[in-house]
Write a protein that holds these residues in place. Structure first.
Motif, PDB file in Angstrom:
ATOM      1  N   GLN A 120      28.264 -32.725  42.596  1.00  0.00           N
ATOM      2  CA  GLN A 120      27.773 -34.095  42.733  1.00  0.00           C
ATOM      3  C   GLN A 120      28.319 -34.732  44.017  1.00  0.00           C
ATOM      4  O   GLN A 120      27.626 -35.515  44.670  1.00  0.00           O
ATOM      5  N   GLY A 121      29.530 -34.378  44.401  1.00  0.00           N
ATOM      6  CA  GLY A 121      30.086 -34.862  45.666  1.00  0.00           C
ATOM      7  C   GLY A 121      29.326 -34.337  46.867  1.00  0.00           C
ATOM      8  O   GLY A 121      29.202 -35.018  47.891  1.00  0.00           O
ATOM      9  N   ALA A 122      28.790 -33.108  46.772  1.00  0.00           N
ATOM     10  CA  ALA A 122      27.952 -32.570  47.851  1.00  0.00           C
ATOM     11  C   ALA A 122      26.654 -33.364  47.964  1.00  0.00           C
ATOM     12  O   ALA A 122      26.170 -33.625  49.064  1.00  0.00           O
ATOM     13  N   MET A 123      26.103 -33.771  46.823  1.00  0.00           N
ATOM     14  CA  MET A 123      24.905 -34.621  46.848  1.00  0.00           C
ATOM     15  C   MET A 123      25.192 -35.922  47.587  1.00  0.00           C
ATOM     16  O   MET A 123      24.397 -36.389  48.397  1.00  0.00           O
ATOM     17  N   MET A 124      26.360 -36.491  47.315  1.00  0.00           N
ATOM     18  CA  MET A 124      26.749 -37.744  47.972  1.00  0.00           C
ATOM     19  C   MET A 124      26.976 -37.527  49.469  1.00  0.00           C
ATOM     20  O   MET A 124      26.551 -38.340  50.293  1.00  0.00           O
ATOM     21  N   ALA A 125      27.655 -36.441  49.832  1.00  0.00           N
ATOM     22  CA  ALA A 125      27.917 -36.159  51.243  1.00  0.00           C
ATOM     23  C   ALA A 125      26.614 -36.005  52.018  1.00  0.00           C
ATOM     24  O   ALA A 125      26.459 -36.559  53.116  1.00  0.00           O
ATOM     25  N   LEU A 126      25.671 -35.274  51.461  1.00  0.00           N
ATOM     26  CA  LEU A 126      24.385 -35.087  52.128  1.00  0.00           C
ATOM     27  C   LEU A 126      23.598 -36.386  52.205  1.00  0.00           C
ATOM     28  O   LEU A 126      23.034 -36.720  53.248  1.00  0.00           O
ATOM     29  N   HIS A 127      23.572 -37.112  51.113  1.00  0.00           N
ATOM     30  CA  HIS A 127      22.805 -38.357  51.089  1.00  0.00           C
ATOM     31  C   HIS A 127      23.338 -39.343  52.123  1.00  0.00           C
ATOM     32  O   HIS A 127      22.581 -39.887  52.931  1.00  0.00           O
ATOM     33  N   VAL A 128      24.627 -39.576  52.103  1.00  0.00           N
ATOM     34  CA  VAL A 128      25.232 -40.570  53.003  1.00  0.00           C
ATOM     35  C   VAL A 128      25.299 -40.049  54.438  1.00  0.00           C
ATOM     36  O   VAL A 128      24.955 -40.760  55.382  1.00  0.00           O
ATOM     37  N   GLY A 129      25.751 -38.808  54.607  1.00  0.00           N
ATOM     38  CA  GLY A 129      25.964 -38.273  55.952  1.00  0.00           C
ATOM     39  C   GLY A 129      24.718 -38.201  56.801  1.00  0.00           C
ATOM     40  O   GLY A 129      24.781 -38.401  58.019  1.00  0.00           O
ATOM     41  N   PRO A 135      26.024 -40.129  63.990  1.00  0.00           N
ATOM     42  CA  PRO A 135      26.268 -38.833  63.346  1.00  0.00           C
ATOM     43  C   PRO A 135      27.747 -38.577  63.061  1.00  0.00           C
ATOM     44  O   PRO A 135      28.612 -38.893  63.871  1.00  0.00           O
ATOM     45  N   VAL A 136      27.991 -38.003  61.893  1.00  0.00           N
ATOM     46  CA  VAL A 136      29.333 -37.546  61.545  1.00  0.00           C
ATOM     47  C   VAL A 136      29.551 -36.186  62.203  1.00  0.00           C
ATOM     48  O   VAL A 136      28.603 -35.552  62.671  1.00  0.00           O
ATOM     49  N   ALA A 137      30.801 -35.733  62.231  1.00  0.00           N
ATOM     50  CA  ALA A 137      31.113 -34.442  62.852  1.00  0.00           C
ATOM     51  C   ALA A 137      30.471 -33.286  62.102  1.00  0.00           C
ATOM     52  O   ALA A 137      30.074 -32.295  62.704  1.00  0.00           O
ATOM     53  N   GLY A 138      30.348 -33.412  60.783  1.00  0.00           N
ATOM     54  CA  GLY A 138      29.736 -32.351  59.998  1.00  0.00           C
ATOM     55  C   GLY A 138      29.778 -32.652  58.518  1.00  0.00           C
ATOM     56  O   GLY A 138      30.533 -33.520  58.067  1.00  0.00           O
ATOM     57  N   ILE A 139      28.946 -31.932  57.789  1.00  0.00           N
ATOM     58  CA  ILE A 139      28.858 -32.043  56.335  1.00  0.00           C
ATOM     59  C   ILE A 139      28.981 -30.640  55.762  1.00  0.00           C
ATOM     60  O   ILE A 139      28.274 -29.724  56.202  1.00  0.00           O
ATOM     61  N   VAL A 140      29.874 -30.475  54.787  1.00  0.00           N
ATOM     62  CA  VAL A 140      30.018 -29.209  54.080  1.00  0.00           C
ATOM     63  C   VAL A 140      29.774 -29.501  52.610  1.00  0.00           C
ATOM     64  O   VAL A 140      30.402 -30.396  52.034  1.00  0.00           O
ATOM     65  N   GLY A 141      28.865 -28.758  52.009  1.00  0.00           N
ATOM     66  CA  GLY A 141      28.564 -28.927  50.595  1.00  0.00           C
ATOM     67  C   GLY A 141      28.745 -27.623  49.853  1.00  0.00           C
ATOM     68  O   GLY A 141      28.230 -26.591  50.281  1.00  0.00           O
ATOM     69  N   LYS A 159      21.475 -36.183  62.671  1.00  0.00           N
ATOM     70  CA  LYS A 159      21.364 -34.772  62.313  1.00  0.00           C
ATOM     71  C   LYS A 159      22.664 -34.035  62.641  1.00  0.00           C
ATOM     72  O   LYS A 159      22.718 -33.228  63.562  1.00  0.00           O
ATOM     73  N   PRO A 160      23.710 -34.286  61.836  1.00  0.00           N
ATOM     74  CA  PRO A 160      24.976 -33.571  62.065  1.00  0.00           C
ATOM     75  C   PRO A 160      24.859 -32.119  61.604  1.00  0.00           C
ATOM     76  O   PRO A 160      23.942 -31.775  60.849  1.00  0.00           O
ATOM     77  N   PRO A 161      25.793 -31.265  62.024  1.00  0.00           N
ATOM     78  CA  PRO A 161      25.813 -29.903  61.487  1.00  0.00           C
ATOM     79  C   PRO A 161      26.058 -29.951  59.977  1.00  0.00           C
ATOM     80  O   PRO A 161      26.848 -30.762  59.493  1.00  0.00           O
ATOM     81  N   VAL A 162      25.356 -29.073  59.256  1.00  0.00           N
ATOM     82  CA  VAL A 162      25.466 -29.016  57.789  1.00  0.00           C
ATOM     83  C   VAL A 162      25.685 -27.568  57.372  1.00  0.00           C
ATOM     84  O   VAL A 162      24.998 -26.672  57.844  1.00  0.00           O
ATOM     85  N   LEU A 163      26.650 -27.369  56.487  1.00  0.00           N
ATOM     86  CA  LEU A 163      26.879 -26.060  55.878  1.00  0.00           C
ATOM     87  C   LEU A 163      26.793 -26.244  54.373  1.00  0.00           C
ATOM     88  O   LEU A 163      27.549 -27.032  53.797  1.00  0.00           O
ATOM     89  N   LEU A 164      25.856 -25.532  53.750  1.00  0.00           N
ATOM     90  CA  LEU A 164      25.740 -25.550  52.291  1.00  0.00           C
ATOM     91  C   LEU A 164      26.124 -24.179  51.772  1.00  0.00           C
ATOM     92  O   LEU A 164      25.587 -23.164  52.223  1.00  0.00           O
ATOM     93  N   VAL A 165      27.051 -24.155  50.830  1.00  0.00           N
ATOM     94  CA  VAL A 165      27.533 -22.907  50.251  1.00  0.00           C
ATOM     95  C   VAL A 165      27.220 -22.981  48.759  1.00  0.00           C
ATOM     96  O   VAL A 165      27.594 -23.948  48.092  1.00  0.00           O
ATOM     97  N   HIS A 166      26.515 -21.955  48.262  1.00  0.00           N
ATOM     98  CA  HIS A 166      26.137 -21.970  46.855  1.00  0.00           C
ATOM     99  C   HIS A 166      26.014 -20.537  46.367  1.00  0.00           C
ATOM    100  O   HIS A 166      25.446 -19.697  47.050  1.00  0.00           O
ATOM    101  N   GLY A 167      26.556 -20.259  45.224  1.00  0.00           N
ATOM    102  CA  GLY A 167      26.480 -18.901  44.692  1.00  0.00           C
ATOM    103  C   GLY A 167      27.599 -18.031  45.205  1.00  0.00           C
ATOM    104  O   GLY A 167      28.594 -18.503  45.746  1.00  0.00           O
ATOM    105  N   ASP A 168      27.412 -16.721  45.082  1.00  0.00           N
ATOM    106  CA  ASP A 168      28.482 -15.800  45.459  1.00  0.00           C
ATOM    107  C   ASP A 168      28.191 -15.022  46.738  1.00  0.00           C
ATOM    108  O   ASP A 168      28.885 -14.106  47.083  1.00  0.00           O
ATOM    109  N   ARG A 169      27.127 -15.396  47.464  1.00  0.00           N
ATOM    110  CA  ARG A 169      26.806 -14.676  48.700  1.00  0.00           C
ATOM    111  C   ARG A 169      26.708 -15.621  49.846  1.00  0.00           C
ATOM    112  O   ARG A 169      25.789 -16.109  50.270  1.00  0.00           O
TER     113      ARG A 169
END
Length: 169
Positions: A120-129, A135-141, A159-169
């Motif tokens: 849920q914090g990743a949802m907030m980071a993406l929504h706000v960022g 632009p913020v320096a970056g968003i990691v979710g 359009k800051p850099p965004v890294l989304l990590v989900h799952g095991d790969r």
């Protein structure tokens, strides 16, 4: 900030360098946790980011799913397909006010801000960022998603850099 939302606060870690912060990393916890859940990441990351301050605010609402001190950015029942969108929109003003206050108190610009969120914090980071005027320096979710993706084309402000990590790969 909405009158019904409390002012956000949470645990902090100052820079490992001992000097004034040159960056701010804001760690946004998931549903049912609180700021204490993620602040330990700052302990692990501070040697890699010696000039960064870390803060992990407690979400504004008590969490019915964890009545023993858990918090939520917004309610999650999954009965209504629009609840995530309404939830991030409702919580965003309080989080933005918190970010503005933290940056101002440290004398930093948005370009020195990294948003890191889990679930849920990743949802907030993406929504706000993605909607901040500068632009913020970056968003990691981690294990999160973009709530209301259909709204983004009309809302995106940067359009800051965004890294989304989900799952095991």
């Amino acid at each position: 900030m909405a009158a019904s939302q409390p002012r956000l606060d949470g645990p902090r870690i100052m820079p490992a360098s001992g000097g004034a912060p040159r960056q701010l990393v804001v760690l946004l916890h998931g549903y049912g946790a609180d700021g204490n859940d993620l602040i330990s990441l700052g302990q692990h990351w501070r040697q890699l980011l010696p000039d960064a301050a870390f803060v992990s605010p407690h979400a504004p609402e008590p969490c019915a799913g964890n009545p023993f001190g858990g918090r939520q950015w917004f309610e999650l029942t999954f009965r209504d397909p629009g609840e995530r969108w309404r939830g991030v929109c409702h919580a965003a003003p309080g989080l933005n006010a918190f970010l503005d206050d933290e940056l101002a108190s440290l004398g930093l610009a948005d370009s020195a801000l990294a948003l890191v969120g889990f679930s849920q914090g990743a949802m907030m980071a993406l929504h706000v960022g993605l909607r901040r005027a500068r632009p913020v320096a970056g968003i990691v979710g981690f294990s999160g998603l973009l709530a209301g993706p259909e709204h983004l084309p009309g809302d995106i402000a940067s359009k800051p850099p965004v890294l989304l990590v989900h799952g095991d790969r």
